[in-house]
Design an enzyme around this catalytic site. Structure first.
Site, mmCIF file in Angstrom:
data_model
loop_
_atom_site.group_PDB
_atom_site.id
_atom_site.type_symbol
_atom_site.label_atom_id
_atom_site.label_comp_id
_atom_site.label_asym_id
_atom_site.label_seq_id
_atom_site.Cartn_x
_atom_site.Cartn_y
_atom_site.Cartn_z
ATOM 1 N N ALA A 66 0.871 -1.177 0.000
ATOM 2 C CA ALA A 66 0.000 0.000 0.000
ATOM 3 C C ALA A 66 0.909 1.227 0.000
ATOM 4 C CB ALA A 66 -0.887 -0.021 1.237
ATOM 5 N N GLY A 112 0.681 -5.103 1.047
ATOM 6 C CA GLY A 112 -0.551 -5.233 0.265
ATOM 7 C C GLY A 112 -0.331 -5.904 -1.085
ATOM 8 N N GLU A 115 -0.323 -9.493 -0.424
ATOM 9 C CA GLU A 115 -1.709 -9.840 -0.035
ATOM 10 C C GLU A 115 -2.586 -9.990 -1.282
ATOM 11 O OE1 GLU A 115 -1.698 -6.545 2.946
ATOM 12 O OE2 GLU A 115 -2.638 -8.037 4.228
ATOM 13 N N GLU A 135 5.144 -5.078 7.256
ATOM 14 C CA GLU A 135 4.414 -3.998 7.942
ATOM 15 C C GLU A 135 4.900 -3.724 9.364
ATOM 16 O OE1 GLU A 135 3.002 -6.305 6.028
ATOM 17 O OE2 GLU A 135 1.398 -5.423 4.831
HETATM 18 N N1 CAA Z 1 4.622 3.172 -0.613
HETATM 19 C C1 CAA Z 1 4.988 4.352 -1.139
HETATM 20 N N2 CAA Z 1 6.120 4.531 -1.855
HETATM 21 C C2 CAA Z 1 6.903 3.457 -2.028
HETATM 22 C C3 CAA Z 1 6.580 2.180 -1.517
HETATM 23 C C4 CAA Z 1 5.372 2.054 -0.784
HETATM 24 N N3 CAA Z 1 4.938 0.894 -0.269
HETATM 25 N N4 CAA Z 1 7.568 1.311 -1.844
HETATM 26 C C5 CAA Z 1 8.465 2.012 -2.572
HETATM 27 N N5 CAA Z 1 8.064 3.313 -2.685
HETATM 28 C C6 CAA Z 1 8.727 4.418 -3.386
HETATM 29 C C7 CAA Z 1 9.885 4.968 -2.568
HETATM 30 O O1 CAA Z 1 9.425 5.911 -1.589
HETATM 31 C C8 CAA Z 1 10.711 5.620 -3.674
HETATM 32 O O2 CAA Z 1 10.091 6.833 -4.028
HETATM 33 P P1 CAA Z 1 11.020 8.176 -4.242
HETATM 34 O O3 CAA Z 1 11.907 7.824 -5.395
HETATM 35 O O4 CAA Z 1 10.006 9.223 -4.537
HETATM 36 O O5 CAA Z 1 11.783 8.375 -2.961
HETATM 37 C C9 CAA Z 1 10.530 4.660 -4.844
HETATM 38 O O6 CAA Z 1 9.332 3.924 -4.575
HETATM 39 C C10 CAA Z 1 11.663 3.675 -4.989
HETATM 40 O O7 CAA Z 1 11.805 2.988 -3.749
HETATM 41 P P2 CAA Z 1 13.190 2.867 -2.949
HETATM 42 O O8 CAA Z 1 14.042 4.070 -3.222
HETATM 43 O O9 CAA Z 1 12.873 2.566 -1.516
HETATM 44 O O10 CAA Z 1 13.821 1.592 -3.689
HETATM 45 P P3 CAA Z 1 14.877 0.559 -3.095
HETATM 46 O O11 CAA Z 1 15.319 -0.277 -4.245
HETATM 47 O O12 CAA Z 1 15.921 1.253 -2.288
HETATM 48 O O13 CAA Z 1 14.045 -0.363 -2.068
HETATM 49 C C11 CAA Z 1 12.152 -1.672 -1.353
HETATM 50 C C12 CAA Z 1 13.033 -1.208 -2.531
HETATM 51 C C13 CAA Z 1 12.961 -2.585 -0.424
HETATM 52 C C14 CAA Z 1 10.970 -2.445 -1.929
HETATM 53 C C15 CAA Z 1 11.658 -0.440 -0.558
HETATM 54 O O14 CAA Z 1 11.086 0.492 -1.482
HETATM 55 C C16 CAA Z 1 10.614 -0.735 0.477
HETATM 56 O O15 CAA Z 1 10.934 -1.245 1.529
HETATM 57 N N6 CAA Z 1 9.342 -0.370 0.208
HETATM 58 C C17 CAA Z 1 8.267 -0.460 1.167
HETATM 59 C C18 CAA Z 1 7.792 -1.882 1.333
HETATM 60 C C19 CAA Z 1 6.724 -1.960 2.403
HETATM 61 O O16 CAA Z 1 6.937 -1.677 3.552
HETATM 62 N N7 CAA Z 1 5.491 -2.364 2.003
HETATM 63 C C20 CAA Z 1 4.385 -2.490 2.887
HETATM 64 C C21 CAA Z 1 3.559 -1.254 2.845
HETATM 65 S S1 CAA Z 1 2.319 -1.207 4.110
HETATM 66 C C22 CAA Z 1 1.034 -2.150 3.548
HETATM 67 O O17 CAA Z 1 1.075 -2.697 2.447
HETATM 68 C C23 CAA Z 1 -0.100 -2.224 4.488
HETATM 69 C C24 CAA Z 1 -1.140 -3.209 4.179
HETATM 70 O O18 CAA Z 1 -1.046 -4.395 4.449
HETATM 71 C C25 CAA Z 1 -2.369 -2.773 3.615
#
Ligand code: CAA
Length: 258
Positions: A66, A112, A115, A135
């Site tokens: 998400a 998500g 999921e 998460e």
């Molecule tokens: N939400 C919003 N933006 C996200 C995102 C997310 N889930 N995942 C990646 N992005 C964005 C980053 O903010 C970044 O944007 P900017 O260039 O504007 O800064 C862009 O995508 C590229 O990401 P990274 O620079 O972080 O890329 P990376 O290669 O260094 O890392 C990654 C990759 C390990 C996947 C890392 O992006 C990451 O950890 N992402 C989040 C994963 C996460 O926590 N997902 C769960 C979300 S909560 C959820 O889903 C709740 C639910 O159950 C409903």
């Protein structure tokens, strides 16, 4: 139909829907989520389409979860609304879809994103993909049915380990755990998924619809489990840990929880 954040193409009765926000690793904001819901419902009502494939645009991500930026300022009530929307789309539109949905996992399938893949009927992964429910590293828990579907697919022990450690697993582990049906090379992901779709297309659409309904009944999502997840997910919002965790992600830092 033109979408802002999706690409949809129909070829020989197979509808490929790609999440198209590659600069955000296909993170699912509410607008994209609603578009996905609409695209699947359109596919259901289109008699030309027999199988749906969901994938992510680009090579890096299926769906990285998400959209954290979008929900970082949400209240508990808004968090509950988000979870409710997710549960509705994943259960009604995806898991109970009368037409088979294959998740073609081309890269990160996190939160998500995983999921959604778990709500699909069949999962094929690229050998390069990584999967996880991270998460808890954000001060949150999975909120779109992940606590229930992961435990059902891979067992409670492995599900707890993945969720509590926020660890990502690779394609080999995912195959070994039974989280995915197949692992193929990245360039074979879509052709392989289409081939699988073509095998399904040979069979009776009516029988397929009834089979999905029956298998889902065997593995009936426990609505009490889903309700508990929605409650626990929304109770994380506004907490010190949630604010710390989401802020750290958006500032590209690691949170330190006490
Ligand atoms: N939400 C919003 N933006 C996200 C995102 C997310 N889930 N995942 C990646 N992005 C964005 C980053 O903010 C970044 O944007 P900017 O260039 O504007 O800064 C862009 O995508 C590229 O990401 P990274 O620079 O972080 O890329 P990376 O290669 O260094 O890392 C990654 C990759 C390990 C996947 C890392 O992006 C990451 O950890 N992402 C989040 C994963 C996460 O926590 N997902 C769960 C979300 S909560 C959820 O889903 C709740 C639910 O159950 C409903």
């Amino acid at each position: 139909m033109i979408y802002k954040n999706l690409l949809s193409s129909i070829n020989n009765r197979v509808n490929i829907i790609s999440i198209n926000r590659p600069d955000k690793l296909n993170a699912l904001n509410i607008e994209t989520f609603k578009e996905l819901d609409k695209a699947i419902n359109l596919a259901v009502s289109n008699s030309e389409i027999r199988v749906i494939i969901i994938t992510g645009f680009g090579k890096k991500a299926f769906i990285a979860g998400a959209d954290i930026k979008e929900f970082a300022n949400f209240t508990k009530d808004k968090g509950h609304e988000l979870s409710h929307l997710g549960h509705k789309i994943l259960s009604n539109t995806i898991e109970n879809c009368p037409k088979p949905i294959i998740a073609a996992i081309n890269g990160y399938a996190l939160g998500g994103g995983l999921e959604i893949a778990m709500a699909c009927h069949i999962r094929v992964t690229s050998s390069k993909a990584k999967m996880g429910l991270p998460e808890t590293s954000l001060g949150l828990i999975p909120g779109y049915g992940g606590t229930q579907r992961l435990a059902r697919l891979i067992g409670k022990g492995r599900a707890l380990e993945m969720i509590l450690s926020a660890r990502m697993i690779n394609a080999d582990e995912a195959l070994n755990y039974g989280l995915v049906n197949y692992k193929v090379l990245q360039e074979e992901l879509i052709p392989f998924s289409v081939e699988l779709a073509n095998k399904i297309i040979l069979n009776s659409p009516n029988a397929i619809k009834n089979a999905i309904k029956s298998v889902n009944a065997y593995n009936q999502p426990d609505s009490e489990g889903f309700n508990i997840e929605m409650k626990e997910f929304s109770s994380c919002f506004e907490t010190e840990d949630f604010i710390k965790g989401t802020k750290a992600f958006l500032n590209k830092e690691k949170p330190e929880f006490n």
